[in-house]
Write a protein that holds these residues in place. Structure first.
Motif, PDB file in Angstrom:
ATOM      1  N   ALA A   2       0.974  -1.382   0.135  1.00 53.18           N
ATOM      2  CA  ALA A   2       0.168   0.404   0.114  1.00 53.18           C
ATOM      3  C   ALA A   2       0.509   1.697  -0.021  1.00 53.18           C
ATOM      4  CB  ALA A   2      -1.056  -0.229   1.362  1.00 53.18           C
ATOM      5  N   ARG A   3       1.861   1.312   0.601  1.00 53.55           N
ATOM      6  CA  ARG A   3       3.281   2.133   0.371  1.00 53.55           C
ATOM      7  C   ARG A   3       3.383   2.391  -1.169  1.00 53.55           C
ATOM      8  NH1 ARG A   3       3.155   6.439   2.870  1.00 53.55           N
ATOM      9  NH2 ARG A   3       2.223   5.210   4.805  1.00 53.55           N
ATOM     10  N   TYR A   4       4.051   1.411  -1.422  1.00 54.85           N
ATOM     11  CA  TYR A   4       4.270   1.570  -2.252  1.00 54.85           C
ATOM     12  C   TYR A   4       3.885   2.669  -3.519  1.00 54.85           C
ATOM     13  CZ  TYR A   4       8.553  -0.782  -1.181  1.00 54.85           C
ATOM     14  OH  TYR A   4       9.476  -0.430  -0.179  1.00 54.85           O
ATOM     15  N   VAL A   5       2.482   2.310  -3.507  1.00 51.87           N
ATOM     16  CA  VAL A   5       1.194   2.292  -4.332  1.00 51.87           C
ATOM     17  C   VAL A   5       0.519   3.855  -3.998  1.00 51.87           C
ATOM     18  CG1 VAL A   5      -1.554   2.121  -4.917  1.00 51.87           C
ATOM     19  CG2 VAL A   5       0.100   0.556  -4.707  1.00 51.87           C
ATOM     20  N   LEU A  79       7.134   6.735   5.944  1.00 54.57           N
ATOM     21  CA  LEU A  79       8.263   5.840   5.541  1.00 54.57           C
ATOM     22  C   LEU A  79       8.891   5.554   6.732  1.00 54.57           C
ATOM     23  CD1 LEU A  79       9.593   8.003   2.598  1.00 54.57           C
ATOM     24  CD2 LEU A  79       7.893   6.237   2.635  1.00 54.57           C
ATOM     25  N   ALA A  80       9.415   4.336   6.619  1.00 51.91           N
ATOM     26  CA  ALA A  80      10.072   3.119   7.086  1.00 51.91           C
ATOM     27  C   ALA A  80      11.407   3.524   7.504  1.00 51.91           C
ATOM     28  CB  ALA A  80       9.885   1.546   7.159  1.00 51.91           C
ATOM     29  N   ASP A  83      13.164   2.185   4.248  1.00 50.86           N
ATOM     30  CA  ASP A  83      12.800   1.957   2.772  1.00 50.86           C
ATOM     31  C   ASP A  83      13.540   3.033   1.493  1.00 50.86           C
ATOM     32  OD1 ASP A  83      11.515   2.159   0.252  1.00 50.86           O
ATOM     33  OD2 ASP A  83       8.815   2.691   2.118  1.00 50.86           O
ATOM     34  N   VAL A  84      13.833   1.963   1.318  1.00 51.60           N
ATOM     35  CA  VAL A  84      14.902   2.879   0.511  1.00 51.60           C
ATOM     36  C   VAL A  84      14.233   3.052  -0.648  1.00 51.60           C
ATOM     37  CG1 VAL A  84      17.005   2.577  -1.741  1.00 51.60           C
ATOM     38  CG2 VAL A  84      17.217   1.334   0.638  1.00 51.60           C
ATOM     39  N   LEU A  85      13.478   2.403  -1.796  1.00 47.87           N
ATOM     40  CA  LEU A  85      12.465   2.954  -3.062  1.00 47.87           C
ATOM     41  C   LEU A  85      11.273   4.071  -2.492  1.00 47.87           C
ATOM     42  CD1 LEU A  85      11.343   2.328  -5.831  1.00 47.87           C
ATOM     43  CD2 LEU A  85      10.258   0.697  -5.103  1.00 47.87           C
ATOM     44  N   PHE A 107      17.377  11.842  -1.489  1.00 51.81           N
ATOM     45  CA  PHE A 107      18.729  11.468  -2.847  1.00 51.81           C
ATOM     46  C   PHE A 107      20.282  10.741  -1.928  1.00 51.81           C
ATOM     47  CE2 PHE A 107      16.647  13.629  -5.773  1.00 51.81           C
ATOM     48  CZ  PHE A 107      15.763  12.518  -6.135  1.00 51.81           C
ATOM     49  N   ARG A 108      20.530  12.038  -1.104  1.00 48.13           N
ATOM     50  CA  ARG A 108      20.781  11.677  -0.210  1.00 48.13           C
ATOM     51  C   ARG A 108      21.056  10.845   1.007  1.00 48.13           C
ATOM     52  NH1 ARG A 108      22.498  17.525  -0.743  1.00 48.13           N
ATOM     53  NH2 ARG A 108      20.849  17.726   1.159  1.00 48.13           N
ATOM     54  N   TYR A 109      20.141  10.124   1.891  1.00 49.18           N
ATOM     55  CA  TYR A 109      19.548   9.661   2.358  1.00 49.18           C
ATOM     56  C   TYR A 109      19.967   8.015   2.283  1.00 49.18           C
ATOM     57  CZ  TYR A 109      17.206   7.121   5.971  1.00 49.18           C
ATOM     58  OH  TYR A 109      16.581   5.848   7.368  1.00 49.18           O
ATOM     59  N   VAL A 110      19.353   7.672   1.393  1.00 50.69           N
ATOM     60  CA  VAL A 110      19.434   7.017  -0.112  1.00 50.69           C
ATOM     61  C   VAL A 110      20.434   6.137  -0.741  1.00 50.69           C
ATOM     62  CG1 VAL A 110      18.782   5.884  -2.687  1.00 50.69           C
ATOM     63  CG2 VAL A 110      16.645   7.177  -1.278  1.00 50.69           C
ATOM     64  N   LEU A 111      21.914   7.163  -0.957  1.00 51.50           N
ATOM     65  CA  LEU A 111      22.970   6.655  -0.950  1.00 51.50           C
ATOM     66  C   LEU A 111      23.449   6.009   0.483  1.00 51.50           C
ATOM     67  CD1 LEU A 111      24.650   9.550  -3.267  1.00 51.50           C
ATOM     68  CD2 LEU A 111      23.193   6.808  -3.305  1.00 51.50           C
ATOM     69  N   LYS A 112      22.641   6.553   2.044  1.00 46.09           N
ATOM     70  CA  LYS A 112      23.053   5.598   3.151  1.00 46.09           C
ATOM     71  C   LYS A 112      23.025   4.829   3.121  1.00 46.09           C
ATOM     72  CE  LYS A 112      23.692  10.096   5.445  1.00 46.09           C
ATOM     73  NZ  LYS A 112      23.080  10.934   7.207  1.00 46.09           N
ATOM     74  N   LEU A 113      21.581   4.146   2.131  1.00 42.68           N
ATOM     75  CA  LEU A 113      20.856   2.784   2.698  1.00 42.68           C
ATOM     76  C   LEU A 113      21.616   1.721   1.833  1.00 42.68           C
ATOM     77  CD1 LEU A 113      16.872   3.712   2.864  1.00 42.68           C
ATOM     78  CD2 LEU A 113      18.944   3.026   5.189  1.00 42.68           C
ATOM     79  N   ASN A 114      22.031   2.606   0.667  1.00 47.84           N
ATOM     80  CA  ASN A 114      22.390   1.872  -0.528  1.00 47.84           C
ATOM     81  C   ASN A 114      23.652   3.025  -1.332  1.00 47.84           C
ATOM     82  OD1 ASN A 114      22.847   0.085  -2.491  1.00 47.84           O
ATOM     83  ND2 ASN A 114      21.411   0.432  -3.792  1.00 47.84           N
ATOM     84  N   PRO A 115      24.774   2.370  -1.604  1.00 50.31           N
ATOM     85  CA  PRO A 115      25.509   3.553  -1.808  1.00 50.31           C
ATOM     86  C   PRO A 115      25.709   3.403  -3.611  1.00 50.31           C
ATOM     87  CG  PRO A 115      26.720   2.415   0.261  1.00 50.31           C
ATOM     88  CD  PRO A 115      25.843   1.713  -0.175  1.00 50.31           C
ATOM     89  N   GLU A 116      25.032   2.331  -3.516  1.00 52.15           N
ATOM     90  CA  GLU A 116      25.110   2.057  -5.743  1.00 52.15           C
ATOM     91  C   GLU A 116      24.103   1.871  -6.078  1.00 52.15           C
ATOM     92  OE1 GLU A 116      28.453   1.009  -7.455  1.00 52.15           O
ATOM     93  OE2 GLU A 116      29.526   1.317  -5.116  1.00 52.15           O
TER      94      GLU A 116
END
Length: 391
Positions: A2-5, A79-80, A83-85, A107-116
């Motif tokens: 539901a969150r992604y929707v 948001l969790a 939750d990268v996506l 976007f910077r927070y996403v890189l903390k979760l997934n640097p690639e």
């Protein structure tokens, strides 16, 4: 799911043109912004143009809406943390709704979760270079470039540009001093002359050289004193040039004296080389011969003043110099024309006699253009005087 929707729906919705609240006017118009204050007489609303006050009698109704920033904070709370996506999608939504700062944060927070995370990297301006993710600035630094005036250039180019900017500033200052010397008087002129003569910056040599041809004698004198004070090889080159080109003997003497003061400079070699070069230098126009004679004479005078006996062979070679140059002459001449003319004979009573005469027409041609080599011999009196001193 539901969150992604929900996030997907946020992404596909167009960015709202409204700032939030809306005042609907009785005339059918609307004002978008954030309602700040309400009274019985008026409503104040903050718009992109600033805070405006609208009379109540003009308002049909008020509509309250959440601002994009309010929606952002509301969605962020739901948001969790891992939750990268979701965080990437919220960053894209912020970008579409002109929340640039918040988009960059996501976007910077996403890189903390997934640097690639490739898309987050690209949104932040990263690119792959030499097997690493780098910002545009880091790529330029890796390529050995530096920032100058908002542009990335090589260190050599940056140094050259910095030099040009500095010389432009020096030229402006020189122009003001020259004006004060030319138009001023008394203490004002003296202060300007002292300031000009006191220039010691080696970077000022090229700007000073531009003012070595100034029409005012005192400006040229100040330039000579400044070059003497700088005392480097390039400054010596300019002083040596002044000796050859300045029309005033007093300043030529001053420039030569300054040249002699500079340590490590072989002034004799400079003028020996100049005489050798100009002795063989071809002259194509009559006007160029004036410069050649000037260099040969003043260079010889300088060598005589320096008193170096190494100059004797060179001075002998310029005692008499062939100043040959080409001249173009136009030689007009008359030639017979291809046509004939008829003239009516007039009698003594002033009336035509009825007889005519024919004659071939003579007319001038446009002239023949002829180029000739004119040989002019220059006797160098200054070279003779210099040789008398040296021998």
């Amino acid at each position: 799911m539901a969150r992604y929707v929900l996030i997907a729906l946020l992404l596909i919705l167009p960015a709202s043109p409204c700032l939030g609240d809306v005042i609907h006017l009785k005339t059918g118009g609307r004002i978008d912004g954030k309602i700040m204050e309400k009274t019985e007489q008026a409503v104040k609303i903050r718009t992109q143009a600033g805070v405006v006050s609208i009379d109540r009698n003009r308002i049909e109704r008020l509509e309250y809406k959440a601002l994009p920033i309010d929606d952002y904070h509301k969605e962020l709370k739901q948001l969790a943390d891992d939750d990268v996506l979701g965080h990437y999608a919220l960053g894209m939504w912020c970008k579409d709704n002109r929340l640039r700062k918040q988009a960059q944060e996501r976007f910077r927070y996403v890189l903390k979760l997934n640097p690639e995370h490739k898309n987050a990297r690209r949104q932040l301006g990263y690119r792959r270079y030499r097997g690493r993710w780098m910002t545009a600035e880091e790529v330029m630094i890796a390529q050995g470039k530096v920032r100058h005036g908002g542009e990335w250039v090589t260190p050599k180019e940056a140094g050259h540009l910095a030099m040009l900017e500095k010389q432009q500033a020096i030229c402006k200052r020189l122009a003001k001093l020259a004006q004060a010397i030319e138009q001023g008087s008394g203490k004002g002129r003296k202060r300007a002359m002292d300031a000009l003569a006191a220039m010691k910056d080696p970077d000022a040599i090229e700007p000073l050289a531009r003012f070595a041809d100034n029409k005012h004698v005192n400006v040229r004198r100040g330039v000579i004193n400044a070059l003497t004070g700088i005392g480097t090889g390039p400054a010596a080159d300019e002083l040596a040039r002044v000796v050859l080109i300045d029309p005033k003997e007093e300043l030529r003497v001053l420039a030569l004296a300054g040249l002699k003061k500079i340590k490590g400079i072989d002034a004799s070699e400079y003028y020996i080389s100049a005489l050798r070069a100009y002795r063989k230098k071809p002259v194509e126009l009559k006007e160029h011969a004036v410069l050649k004679r000037r260099v040969l004479a003043r260079g010889a005078w300088a060598l005589g003043e320096i008193g170096d006996k190494r100059a004797i062979p060179t001075l002998i070679s310029v005692l008499v110099v062939d100043m040959g140059y080409s001249v173009t002459r136009t030689q007009p001449r008359s030639v017979k024309g291809p046509t004939t003319i008829k003239s009516h004979e007039i009698g003594t009573h002033g009336r035509p006699t009825g007889r005519t005469h024919e004659a071939r027409l003579l007319r001038p041609s446009v002239g023949a253009v002829k180029t000739e080599a004119e040989r002019v011999i220059f006797t160098n009196e200054e070279a003779h005087k210099a040789l008398m001193k040296l021998t």
